[in-house]
Design a protein around this motif. Structure first.
Motif, PDB file in Angstrom:
ATOM      1  N   LYS A  49     -37.886 -28.325 -11.060  1.00 44.74           N
ATOM      2  CA  LYS A  49     -38.208 -26.867 -10.858  1.00 44.74           C
ATOM      3  C   LYS A  49     -37.051 -26.041 -11.334  1.00 44.74           C
ATOM      4  O   LYS A  49     -35.805 -26.431 -11.223  1.00 44.74           O
ATOM      5  CB  LYS A  49     -38.002 -26.825  -9.276  1.00 44.74           C
ATOM      6  CG  LYS A  49     -39.456 -27.557  -8.529  1.00 44.74           C
ATOM      7  CD  LYS A  49     -40.547 -26.728  -8.861  1.00 44.74           C
ATOM      8  CE  LYS A  49     -41.641 -27.534  -8.228  1.00 44.74           C
ATOM      9  NZ  LYS A  49     -42.848 -27.005  -8.187  1.00 44.74           N
ATOM     10  N   LEU A  50     -37.426 -24.850 -11.764  1.00 43.32           N
ATOM     11  CA  LEU A  50     -36.440 -23.780 -12.191  1.00 43.32           C
ATOM     12  C   LEU A  50     -35.530 -23.208 -11.093  1.00 43.32           C
ATOM     13  O   LEU A  50     -35.704 -23.140 -10.180  1.00 43.32           O
ATOM     14  CB  LEU A  50     -37.295 -22.614 -12.894  1.00 43.32           C
ATOM     15  CG  LEU A  50     -36.373 -21.402 -13.552  1.00 43.32           C
ATOM     16  CD1 LEU A  50     -35.726 -22.095 -14.942  1.00 43.32           C
ATOM     17  CD2 LEU A  50     -37.159 -20.291 -13.713  1.00 43.32           C
ATOM     18  N   ILE A  51     -34.260 -23.242 -11.538  1.00 42.28           N
ATOM     19  CA  ILE A  51     -33.090 -23.064 -10.743  1.00 42.28           C
ATOM     20  C   ILE A  51     -32.594 -21.352 -11.263  1.00 42.28           C
ATOM     21  O   ILE A  51     -32.699 -20.329 -10.285  1.00 42.28           O
ATOM     22  CB  ILE A  51     -31.887 -23.683 -10.951  1.00 42.28           C
ATOM     23  CG1 ILE A  51     -32.126 -25.058 -10.179  1.00 42.28           C
ATOM     24  CG2 ILE A  51     -30.808 -23.154  -9.874  1.00 42.28           C
ATOM     25  CD1 ILE A  51     -32.762 -25.326  -9.014  1.00 42.28           C
ATOM     26  N   CYS A  52     -32.541 -21.138 -12.451  1.00 43.71           N
ATOM     27  CA  CYS A  52     -32.370 -19.966 -13.021  1.00 43.71           C
ATOM     28  C   CYS A  52     -32.689 -19.719 -14.165  1.00 43.71           C
ATOM     29  O   CYS A  52     -32.832 -20.902 -15.174  1.00 43.71           O
ATOM     30  CB  CYS A  52     -30.704 -19.653 -12.742  1.00 43.71           C
ATOM     31  SG  CYS A  52     -30.240 -18.167 -13.294  1.00 43.71           S
ATOM     32  N   ILE A  79     -23.211 -13.472 -14.313  1.00 42.14           N
ATOM     33  CA  ILE A  79     -23.083 -14.826 -14.126  1.00 42.14           C
ATOM     34  C   ILE A  79     -22.971 -15.111 -12.638  1.00 42.14           C
ATOM     35  O   ILE A  79     -23.420 -15.868 -11.955  1.00 42.14           O
ATOM     36  CB  ILE A  79     -22.260 -15.782 -15.186  1.00 42.14           C
ATOM     37  CG1 ILE A  79     -22.770 -15.554 -16.438  1.00 42.14           C
ATOM     38  CG2 ILE A  79     -22.157 -17.108 -14.671  1.00 42.14           C
ATOM     39  CD1 ILE A  79     -21.956 -16.166 -17.608  1.00 42.14           C
ATOM     40  N   ALA A  80     -21.841 -14.485 -12.329  1.00 48.20           N
ATOM     41  CA  ALA A  80     -21.441 -14.480 -10.850  1.00 48.20           C
ATOM     42  C   ALA A  80     -22.386 -13.782 -10.003  1.00 48.20           C
ATOM     43  O   ALA A  80     -22.579 -14.610  -8.868  1.00 48.20           O
ATOM     44  CB  ALA A  80     -20.089 -13.676 -10.608  1.00 48.20           C
ATOM     45  N   LYS A  81     -23.009 -12.885 -10.439  1.00 47.64           N
ATOM     46  CA  LYS A  81     -24.142 -12.274  -9.566  1.00 47.64           C
ATOM     47  C   LYS A  81     -25.134 -13.141  -9.346  1.00 47.64           C
ATOM     48  O   LYS A  81     -25.953 -13.205  -8.174  1.00 47.64           O
ATOM     49  CB  LYS A  81     -24.518 -11.121  -9.987  1.00 47.64           C
ATOM     50  CG  LYS A  81     -25.276 -10.190  -8.969  1.00 47.64           C
ATOM     51  CD  LYS A  81     -25.321  -8.771  -9.685  1.00 47.64           C
ATOM     52  CE  LYS A  81     -26.141  -8.172  -8.750  1.00 47.64           C
ATOM     53  NZ  LYS A  81     -26.511  -6.753  -9.055  1.00 47.64           N
ATOM     54  N   ALA A  82     -25.653 -14.010 -10.218  1.00 41.64           N
ATOM     55  CA  ALA A  82     -26.849 -14.928 -10.351  1.00 41.64           C
ATOM     56  C   ALA A  82     -26.752 -16.152  -9.440  1.00 41.64           C
ATOM     57  O   ALA A  82     -27.563 -16.644  -8.878  1.00 41.64           O
ATOM     58  CB  ALA A  82     -26.968 -15.512 -11.732  1.00 41.64           C
ATOM     59  N   GLY A  83     -25.188 -16.322  -8.994  1.00 39.48           N
ATOM     60  CA  GLY A  83     -24.948 -17.546  -8.398  1.00 39.48           C
ATOM     61  C   GLY A  83     -24.668 -18.770  -8.589  1.00 39.48           C
ATOM     62  O   GLY A  83     -24.769 -18.852  -9.893  1.00 39.48           O
ATOM     63  N   VAL A  84     -23.991 -19.356  -8.028  1.00 42.36           N
ATOM     64  CA  VAL A  84     -23.653 -20.964  -8.113  1.00 42.36           C
ATOM     65  C   VAL A  84     -24.794 -21.727  -8.605  1.00 42.36           C
ATOM     66  O   VAL A  84     -25.955 -22.123  -7.967  1.00 42.36           O
ATOM     67  CB  VAL A  84     -22.754 -21.516  -6.839  1.00 42.36           C
ATOM     68  CG1 VAL A  84     -22.245 -22.965  -7.370  1.00 42.36           C
ATOM     69  CG2 VAL A  84     -21.759 -20.545  -6.511  1.00 42.36           C
TER      70      VAL A  84
END
Length: 141
Positions: A49-52, A79-84
């Protein structure tokens, strides 16, 4: 894409192992103006499954003064906004070409992971030079 891979906490080793093929494909298809998009899909290998996903939209005919530039601060911010991203995730780089693109050894058709349930966020034009630029966007939940 390397900056996104590394700053997301993923290993650059996979990309390094594919560098010759990536360079040949991207340079060939930019040269012929067939390359439309570069995709970085980050996925869970257990669930497939896609994460990002990161989309680099190629802009031909981009104006400029001849200098190459990249807005690395905007890229890092998003990148930071997209999450860990979990270290167990994997990634793949795929390209989208316009019809009539030269066929290259090692490149085959693929189906992108579904972005159903994700939202697309535009970062804007983040890379430019005389005659070519690239807009960046990412898909996240």
């Amino acid at each position: 894409m390397l900056c996104i891979i590394v700053k997301s906490g993923l290993s650059a080793a996979k990309m390094a192992g594919q560098w010759a093929s990536l360079e040949e494909g991207i340079s060939t298809w930019i040269g012929s103006k067939h390359l439309r998009q570069v995709y970085l899909e980050i996925f869970n290998p257990a669930t497939q499954k896609l994460i990002c996903r990161w989309d680099l939209d190629i802009i031909y005919g981009y104006g400029g003064d001849g200098e190459f530039w990249a807005d690395t601060e905007a890229i890092k911010y998003h990148i930071a906004k997209a999450g860990v991203i979990a270290a167990t995730c994997e990634y793949r780089i795929s390209l989208d070409n316009a019809p009539g693109a030269t066929t290259l050894a090692g490149w085959t058709a693929c189906t992108l992971y579904s972005t159903g349930g994700f939202s697309r966020y535009s970062v804007g034009t983040t890379i430019g030079s005389s005659g070519i630029g690239a807009g960046l966007a990412y898909w996240a939940k």
